[in-house]
Design a protein around this motif. Structure first.
Motif, short mmCIF file in Angstrom:
data_model
loop_
_atom_site.label_atom_id
_atom_site.label_comp_id
_atom_site.label_asym_id
_atom_site.label_seq_id
_atom_site.Cartn_x
_atom_site.Cartn_y
_atom_site.Cartn_z
N TYR A 225 3.16 8.71 2.39
CA TYR A 225 1.84 8.08 2.48
C TYR A 225 1.97 6.59 2.20
O TYR A 225 2.95 6.12 1.65
CB TYR A 225 0.88 8.73 1.48
N GLU B 244 5.78 2.98 0.49
CA GLU B 244 6.67 2.74 -0.63
C GLU B 244 7.86 3.69 -0.57
O GLU B 244 7.83 4.67 0.18
CB GLU B 244 5.90 2.92 -1.94
N ASN C 30 0.34 2.95 0.50
CA ASN C 30 -0.45 2.53 -0.66
C ASN C 30 -1.76 1.90 -0.19
O ASN C 30 -2.08 1.89 0.99
CB ASN C 30 0.36 1.60 -1.57
N GLN C 31 -2.53 1.32 -1.11
CA GLN C 31 -3.83 0.75 -0.77
C GLN C 31 -3.73 -0.44 0.18
O GLN C 31 -4.66 -0.73 0.91
CB GLN C 31 -4.57 0.33 -2.05
N GLN C 32 -2.58 -1.11 0.20
CA GLN C 32 -2.38 -2.23 1.11
C GLN C 32 -1.86 -1.77 2.48
O GLN C 32 -1.58 -2.58 3.34
CB GLN C 32 -1.39 -3.24 0.51
N GLY C 33 -1.70 -0.46 2.66
CA GLY C 33 -1.22 0.07 3.92
C GLY C 33 0.30 0.05 4.07
O GLY C 33 0.82 0.32 5.14
#
Length: 154
Positions: free
Chosen positions: A38, A46, A40-43
């Motif tokens: 998946y 990781e 993170n919030q910034q797209g």
């Protein structure tokens, strides 16, 4: 009880090969970057960086044929150790002890200066030329086959 780990990722550095002092057993260590499923919030995706240890002949093969950036699949067990550092604090270390490593990069996609050349894998230049000329086993699909009646089993 079950302790099995399966990972696919890329090496973050060349494997480090060492030998134990008492028995001369080979051990290779490297770090594997495994991308998360998946963003993170910034797209951004990781990755986890996992310490890997490999023993004996497999360690020597990993040190010989793998390098920074190599794509591998491995299977092993999770191992957690602890020790006291110089300040007297307990330090925990987690690693995967791999008993199977599959090299997923093709030899043809590697450059010549990283020990993946066909001569290192036991192929001669003549075998490599024959291999390249026969790369497409389906090139004659759909074309008529020249058979005589003597070739038919019935």
């Amino acid at each position: 009880m079950l302790n099995r780990v399966v990972l696919v990722g890329r090496l973050t550095r060349d494997p480090e090969l060492r030998y134990t002092a008492n028995g001369g057993t080979a051990i290779a260590r490297f770090t594997l970057a495994v991308e998360r499923n998946y963003a993170n919030q910034q797209g951004e995706r990781e990755a986890d960086f996992i310490f890997i240890s490999v023993w004996r002949g497999l360690a020597e093969n990993c040190a010989k044929y793998l390098h920074k950036g190599s794509l591998v699949a491995l299977e092993g067990r999770l191992q957690v150790r602890s020790y006291e550092n110089q300040e007297g604090r307990t330090v925990w270390s987690t690693e995967v002890v791999a008993d199977q490593v599959k090299f997923l990069d093709s030899r043809n996609s590697q450059n010549n200066d990283n020990n993946f050349g066909d001569n290192n894998m036991g192929y001669s230049n003549q075998n490599q030329q024959n291999k390249q000329s026969n790369q497409d086993p389906f090139q004659s699909v759909g074309k008529p086959i020249d058979l005589s009646d003597d070739d038919l089993p019935f």
